[in-house]
Design an enzyme around this catalytic site. Structure first.
Site, PDB file in Angstrom:
ATOM      1  N   CYS A 104       0.838  -1.208   0.000  1.00 22.78           N
ATOM      2  CA  CYS A 104       0.000   0.000   0.000  1.00 22.78           C
ATOM      3  C   CYS A 104       0.871   1.254   0.000  1.00 22.78           C
ATOM      4  O   CYS A 104       0.466   2.305  -0.497  1.00 22.78           O
ATOM      5  CB  CYS A 104      -0.944  -0.002   1.193  1.00 22.78           C
ATOM      6  SG  CYS A 104      -0.145  -0.412   2.757  1.00 22.78           S
TER       7      CYS A 104
ATOM      8  N   HIS B  45      -1.338   0.515   7.683  1.00 22.93           N
ATOM      9  CA  HIS B  45      -1.796   0.624   6.297  1.00 22.93           C
ATOM     10  C   HIS B  45      -1.626   2.068   5.830  1.00 22.93           C
ATOM     11  O   HIS B  45      -1.775   3.009   6.615  1.00 22.93           O
ATOM     12  CB  HIS B  45      -3.272   0.214   6.229  1.00 22.93           C
ATOM     13  CG  HIS B  45      -3.852   0.308   4.849  1.00 22.93           C
ATOM     14  ND1 HIS B  45      -3.432  -0.506   3.816  1.00 22.93           N
ATOM     15  CD2 HIS B  45      -4.802   1.119   4.325  1.00 22.93           C
ATOM     16  CE1 HIS B  45      -4.112  -0.200   2.722  1.00 22.93           C
ATOM     17  NE2 HIS B  45      -4.946   0.785   3.010  1.00 22.93           N
TER      18      HIS B  45
END
Length: 969
Positions: A151, A582
């Site tokens: 990510c 994340h």
């Protein structure tokens, strides 16, 4: 080792089902990346980030999942396939047999995945039943597939791609053939290969018809640069540094053709790098040096906003006009001498905890503006800024003195216990005004016994008015003194000080043994005057502090210091802790004039308010990690360069690409169409083999239409619409029975027509009734729901016609109805829209059932189980209400019982916690962590109601009250 792999899988994929993850690992023979590939492909469309708002499956394995009673009938009936499938992950409601079957299916899929040949770049991933979920919609920006802990790559690349100048440089990159042949070094070849892959990736992001692209090829080249791309998520700043280094080296190869070794001509240096001058004193010696920077690092801890961060980074130690004196040992100032068009600030949100021996994330709030003026940090503004810093220093010193004076009033006394001086004067008055048993009368010199009922009016009744000091009658607080200080002096001077307290209270308070009226009047007069004087002093101090604060706040709002604006272009966000989390990015879309959120494959419209909530920090584990600003000149260039349509801009850029890149895009789009055709063939082969659902007649419909079906989409909604027709089966049978005369006189078609209109009229009248919690007609028939929500007429008519296509009602009418259904083509009814309406109605019924189940469990005092149903009912209902007020049930009703249930459950957990029995304490903590806190996070949304906010505060206070208690282990 197995547990560690499971934890990594949970962090990477967002899937919390341990059994499901174990099945994937087992089928992948313990290969983490193989398991990740399967899981991310199969769950690509699941929003892993929205775990807080997930259905009850998010609590699988928690107290909720474990304690759901076996005898409670869940909302989906055993025969209702749709109810089970829509809430795919809601495993507390599924039977163990169903879960085992799902795990077996998962293992088989993983095994098939391993045997399948390696997919080509940008192939369709996963067996997604909707083509629209992997097709790009118009000019909407494309997402990027997360191929396992990547990510960070997506966040950075998307931010850079959305810079037109950077995009132009990458797509236009080329080297003469002789340079390519003469490049011998391993790093040089790697950089060229990376540029070529980045070109291909950018070309697809411009011209692909896919909803998201696969960055695997470019990432393969990065794996060697880091320890291992599989191990853990890469730090955004670390990756960006590496990326800029590679790009700089790659472009330097092109620059060296004309100007060998001259980095000033390197376009990456020109775009991202600036210079700053450092002047200072070290060990009494002055120094000055110029340095280059790409990403400017800033410490977050201890600062409230970006300008404070920058000010702290630019000035260290003591730097003023006396710097040259030998008394100053250390101090320095930094001044930007050249700012790059793209200015990147790297926010340091991690620090090493020495006691724990590991890094920790700093979650403190840090605000940053959409436009920042860099004039105050430029060398050309040095003289003006130094004057303002001196003025700022003087004002802050003055403010400290004033605040100290104010504190002497508000914390008065010489001992350890200190109180506001106005309060202390009040206490003195209360003491002398408390009536003793005997009062000396000055006029007569005699003693008169006074009853407590003749006490003076209560002072706090007077003081609770705007001119009063306190509103509370027990414990005076500092806040009370501030209320006093903010009131008007004119009002205060006319308010006589009066004793407070009821007769019962007065009798219990200490009192003077004897006090004369002269003494009482004299002291009251003095106290009144002193109070007025003190209040005026406090008011003057506060006004002075406010004026100085305003001057400090506006110190740099000088038009001369607003000549170099930089606009915020992108915000890179990290959610999680120091060792895991994340990344995603908010990027400003100039043509659309709005913020977009780039979260792996998902690209959604956002807002500045959402960006603030996710990026400033302080509220949850998410906060900005990197800020990318662009100069006003670049911003205007972007705005002037677009024609208001990004698709037009992208199309122009695609047309300007080299032939090989245009061919690459065309080839990929052709491959997409091939994949779509293969997928449709696969689906059409599967349809005849579908098992019949006991709850619907979908198999009968599909066998009747067979090869004549108009589309796969149409087939996929039949079971759902047939199920809704089954709900109204008895009502349809009555409508058919009422048309017996028409059947005898005019035949089947006339009977169907009459029954159709009769049923439509009946449902139309029912739809006019306002639904209530006791009687909601929408639950009786799908069309009542459609009519109340103004569904398209074509959707309404087709739905009603499907009611009469049931073979169990009338064979002859069924045949006519099915013949008419086959005549309806894709141009007559949008089957995607038709499906959405039926999905909404299905969800509405589920919400109603979950609400009723939750209320029933609440009445039975099964609060843990009840909360699960109520939370899911509320979250699903919220999605419906976004589409219209009549799409869902009464939101306040669900919120009320969710709140009641949570408060009850909090009481249960708290009582377990204070029991001091280890097992019960652990159970209380488990309920708190797995149910109460997650639900509080769900409630604490942007539009939280006052009632919910009060409930959260009650629960929080309950737990906070245990802090510091010596009687608890």
């Amino acid at each position: 080792d197995c547990q560690m792999l499971l934890n990594q899988l949970k962090e990477i994929t967002g899937i919390q089902d341990s059994a499901f993850l174990q099945a994937a690992l087992k089928a992948a023979n313990g290969d983490l990346m193989e398991a990740v590939t399967f899981l991310t492909e199969e769950h690509a469309q699941e929003p892993a980030q929205d775990a807080a708002a997930a259905e009850p499956s998010a609590w699988e394995g928690s107290a909720v999942g474990k304690q759901l009673p076996q005898n409670v009938a869940p909302a989906p009936t055993p025969n209702n396939k749709d109810d089970v499938c829509v809430v795919d992950a809601f495993r507390p409601l599924e039977s163990p047999k169903a879960q085992a079957a799902e795990r077996d299916a998962a293992e088989r899929s993983v095994a098939e995945n391993k045997n399948r040949s390696k997919r080509k770049r940008c192939e369709v991933w996963g067996e997604n039943p909707k083509q629209n979920d992997w097709r790009r919609v118009g000019d909407w920006p494309v997402g990027m597939k997360n191929i396992g802990n990547t990510c960070w790559f997506s966040a950075v690349i998307q931010s850079l791609f959305q810079l037109p100048e950077f995009r132009r440089l990458v797509l236009g990159y080329s080297l003469p053939q002789n340079v390519l042949e003469s490049c011998r070094s391993r790093t040089g070849k790697r950089n060229i290969a990376f540029m070529q892959e980045l070109q291909c990736l950018f070309a697809l992001m411009l011209g692909t018809r896919r909803k998201f692209v696969d960055p695997s090829a470019a990432l393969e080249l990065l794996r060697d640069a880091f320890r291992s791309a599989e191990e853990q998520q890469q730090d955004v700043s670390e990756f960006t540094h590496k990326l800029l280094d590679w790009l700089e080296d790659a472009f330097q190869l092109a620059v060296n053709v004309k100007s060998p070794g001259d980095k000033s001509e390197n376009p990456m240096v020109q775009l991202f790098y600036g210079t700053f001058l450092t002047e200072g004193v070290h060990e009494g010696n002055t120094f000055s040096k110029i340095e280059t920077f790409g990403q400017y690092p800033l410490q977050v801890n201890g600062y409230r906003n970006l300008n404070e961060c920058l000010e702290g980074a630019m000035v260290e130690g003591e730097m003023d006009e006396a710097t040259a004196s030998q008394s100053v040992k250390y101090g320095q100032e930094r001044w930007f001498t050249k700012l790059p068009p793209v200015l990147t600030f790297e926010l340091s949100r991690f620090e090493f905890n020495q006691s724990l021996g590991q890094p920790e994330k700093i979650h403190t709030k840090l605000e940053f503006p959409q436009t920042i003026y860099m004039d105050r940090y430029l060398y050309c503004s040095k003289e003006l800024i130094q004057m303002k810093r001196e003025e700022m220093k003087r004002l802050k010193e003055k403010m400290v003195i004033l605040q100290q004076k104010l504190e002497r009033y508000m914390k008065y006394g010489s001992g350890p216990a200190r109180f506001p001086l106005p309060d202390m004067l009040q206490y003195v008055l209360e003491f002398i005004a408390t009536k003793p048993a005997v009062v000396v009368s000055s006029a007569q010199g005699s003693q008169t016994t006074l009853l407590q009922s003749q006490a003076e009016p209560r002072v706090l009744d007077v003081l609770s008015q705007p001119s009063g000091v306190l509103e509370k009658k027990d414990t005076p607080t500092e806040d009370g003194a501030f209320f006093l200080a903010n009131s008007s002096p004119q009002q205060k001077s006319t308010t006589p000080l009066q004793p407070s307290g009821s007769p019962a209270e007065i009798s219990e308070r200490p009192a003077p043994h004897v006090v004369s009226e002269e003494e009482l009047n004299l002291v009251r007069t003095c106290l009144q005057r002193w109070r007025n004087e003190i209040e005026q002093d406090v008011q003057d101090l506060k006004e002075s502090i406010a004026r100085i604060s305003l001057s400090i706040e506006q110190m740099y709002c000088d038009p001369l210091l607003q000549q170099v604006p930089y606009r915020l272009h992108a915000v890179l966000v990290h959610e999680g802790q120091a060792n895991a989390g994340h990344y995603w990015a908010f990027i400003y879309d100039q043509p659309r004039k709005s913020w977009l959120k780039y979260n792996d494959i998902s690209v959604t419209e956002s807002s500045w308010e959402e960006l603030e909530r996710d990026s400033f920090g302080g509220l949850k584990n998410a906060s900005a990690y990197c800020l990318m600003y662009i100069s006003d000149k670049v911003s205007r260039f972007v705005a002037d360069g677009d024609d208001g349509s990004e698709v037009g801009q992208f199309q122009k850029e695609v047309e300007a690409l080299p032939p090989e890149l245009r061919h690459y895009i065309q080839e990929d789009n052709w491959r997409l169409e091939q994949e779509a055709e293969e997928w449709e063939e696969e689906q059409s082969c599967k349809i005849p083999q579908m098992e019949p659902s006991p709850a619907s007649e979908s198999q009968d419909l599909s066998s009747e239409s067979g090869p004549d079906q108009s589309s796969v989409c149409e087939q996929s909604v039949r079971s759902l619409s047939s199920e809704h027709a089954m709900i109204a089966k008895e009502q349809t049978a009555k409508a058919i029975a009422n048309t017996a005369d028409a059947y005898e006189k005019n035949g089947v078609e006339a009977a169907l027509c009459e029954a159709f209109h009769e049923e439509y009229s009946r449902l139309y009248l029912l739809a006019k009734e306002t639904p209530t919690p006791q009687n909601d007609a929408r639950l009786q028939h799908v069309l009542i729901y459609f009519l109340q929500n103004n569904a398209p007429q074509q959707v309404v008519e087709r739905t009603l016609l499907e009611q009469f296509a049931d073979k169990n009602l009338s064979i002859s009418i069924m045949k006519v109805a099915r013949a008419k259904l086959r005549e309806i083509g894709p141009d007559d009814v949008d089957m995607e829209e038709y499906k959405r309406w039926h999905e909404d109605y299905s969800l509405f019924r589920k919400v109603s059932v979950y609400l009723l189940t939750g209320l029933e469990l609440y009445q039975k005092r099964k609060y843990q189980e009840s909360l699960t149903y109520l939370v899911y009912a509320y979250q699903s209902n919220t999605k419906l209400l976004l589409k219209g007020a009549n799409r869902g049930v009464n939101e306040s009703l669900i919120a009320l019982y969710r709140r009641k249930c949570l408060l009850k459950l909090n009481e249960v957990a708290a009582s377990l916690f204070v029991s001091c029995e280890e097992a019960r304490v652990a159970e209380g903590i488990s309920i708190l962590n797995e149910l109460i806190i997650p639900c509080m996070h769900l409630m604490n949304s942007f539009e939280i109601s006052k009632e919910d906010l009060d409930a959260i505060e009650v629960m929080r206070n309950r737990w906070c009250s245990y802090l510091g208690r010596e009687d608890m282990d």
